[in-house]
Motif scaffolding. Structure first.
Motif, PDB file in Angstrom:
ATOM      1  N   UNK A  87       2.058  26.494  18.403  1.00 47.83           N
ATOM      2  CA  UNK A  87       1.257  27.559  17.781  1.00 47.83           C
ATOM      3  C   UNK A  87      -0.221  27.163  17.707  1.00 47.83           C
ATOM      4  N   UNK A  88      -1.069  28.165  17.785  1.00 44.79           N
ATOM      5  CA  UNK A  88      -2.503  27.934  17.606  1.00 44.79           C
ATOM      6  C   UNK A  88      -2.832  27.690  16.140  1.00 44.79           C
ATOM      7  N   UNK A  89      -1.940  28.163  15.259  1.00 47.11           N
ATOM      8  CA  UNK A  89      -2.242  28.101  13.839  1.00 47.11           C
ATOM      9  C   UNK A  89      -0.954  28.272  13.029  1.00 47.11           C
ATOM     10  N   UNK A  90      -0.766  27.399  12.053  1.00 44.69           N
ATOM     11  CA  UNK A  90       0.252  27.575  11.015  1.00 44.69           C
ATOM     12  C   UNK A  90      -0.497  27.482   9.700  1.00 44.69           C
ATOM     13  N   UNK A  91      -0.207  28.383   8.778  1.00 43.65           N
ATOM     14  CA  UNK A  91      -0.922  28.380   7.507  1.00 43.65           C
ATOM     15  C   UNK A  91       0.042  28.284   6.335  1.00 43.65           C
ATOM     16  N   UNK A  92      -0.391  27.567   5.311  1.00 44.75           N
ATOM     17  CA  UNK A  92       0.321  27.496   4.043  1.00 44.75           C
ATOM     18  C   UNK A  92      -0.690  27.836   2.955  1.00 44.75           C
ATOM     19  N   UNK A  93      -0.269  27.757   1.718  1.00 41.72           N
ATOM     20  CA  UNK A  93      -1.195  28.053   0.628  1.00 41.72           C
ATOM     21  C   UNK A  93      -2.420  27.138   0.637  1.00 41.72           C
ATOM     22  N   UNK A  94      -2.203  25.846   0.914  1.00 38.58           N
ATOM     23  CA  UNK A  94      -3.308  24.883   0.815  1.00 38.58           C
ATOM     24  C   UNK A  94      -3.718  24.252   2.131  1.00 38.58           C
ATOM     25  N   UNK A  95      -2.956  24.513   3.194  1.00 43.44           N
ATOM     26  CA  UNK A  95      -3.175  23.811   4.454  1.00 43.44           C
ATOM     27  C   UNK A  95      -3.261  24.763   5.635  1.00 43.44           C
ATOM     28  N   UNK A  96      -3.924  24.286   6.679  1.00 45.82           N
ATOM     29  CA  UNK A  96      -3.944  24.949   7.970  1.00 45.82           C
ATOM     30  C   UNK A  96      -3.568  23.885   9.001  1.00 45.82           C
ATOM     31  N   UNK A  97      -2.594  24.190   9.838  1.00 44.04           N
ATOM     32  CA  UNK A  97      -2.167  23.270  10.897  1.00 44.04           C
ATOM     33  C   UNK A  97      -2.596  23.866  12.228  1.00 44.04           C
TER      34      UNK A  97
END
Length: 171
Positions: free
Chosen positions: A7-17
């Protein structure tokens, strides 16, 4: 199963991967300097200072399934999390890996990043994940337990410093 698209981007409440980039190589090298002395020598900085930042930068493409873990509030890279081992035995069981800078540990970031990667694996059709962890690495064993991994009792490596244990998680 062929490797799933990263993935180009995974997001959580506090993080971006996001996919790792060469400009963050100094951060990844810092991880090498912070590793526990019980980690096997080939995973630590050697007497000649290797790997260097340039060495680390050159190898970033070797594991495309590893993602940089950025704090959402600062965009600071604090480590990596992702999947390795697609197409290697056992079939269809990639390995979840994660490592964070010491300054980022103890805040739940590894669990949060791991949850995002487990969800990516599930959505991509993966049926099971594995992870290996040193028996003395209590913090990582706790993270894996929170992510739903169970210890199998199998030892995948032994050294004078301990045993590397196999954990698995069905998706």
């Amino acid at each position: 199963m062929a490797p799933m698209p990263v993935p180009d981007l995974l997001e959580t409440d506090r993080l971006v991967l996001r996919p790792r980039r060469a400009e963050h190589a100094a951060t990844y090298r810092l991880l090498w300097t912070e590793r526990d002395p019980r980690v096997p020598e080939h995973r630590r900085i050697d007497a000649h200072g290797r790997p260097t930042v340039a060495d680390v930068a050159a190898r970033l493409g070797d594991e495309p399934g590893l993602l940089a873990v950025h704090r959402r509030d600062t965009d600071e890279v604090v480590g990596y999390c992702g999947l390795t081992g697609w197409g290697s035995p056992p079939p269809d069981e990639p390995e979840l890996v994660f490592e964070l800078l010491r300054a980022a540990q103890g805040r739940g970031y590894a669990t949060e990043a791991g949850q995002a990667v487990v969800a990516w694996a599930r959505e991509s059709g993966c049926s099971r994940l594995r992870a290996t962890v040193w028996d003395w690495n209590v913090a990582s064993r706790r993270v894996l337990a929170k992510l739903g991994f169970r210890e199998t009792g199998d030892v995948v490596a032994r050294s004078a410093a301990g045993c590397s244990l196999l954990t698995v998680r069905d998706l």
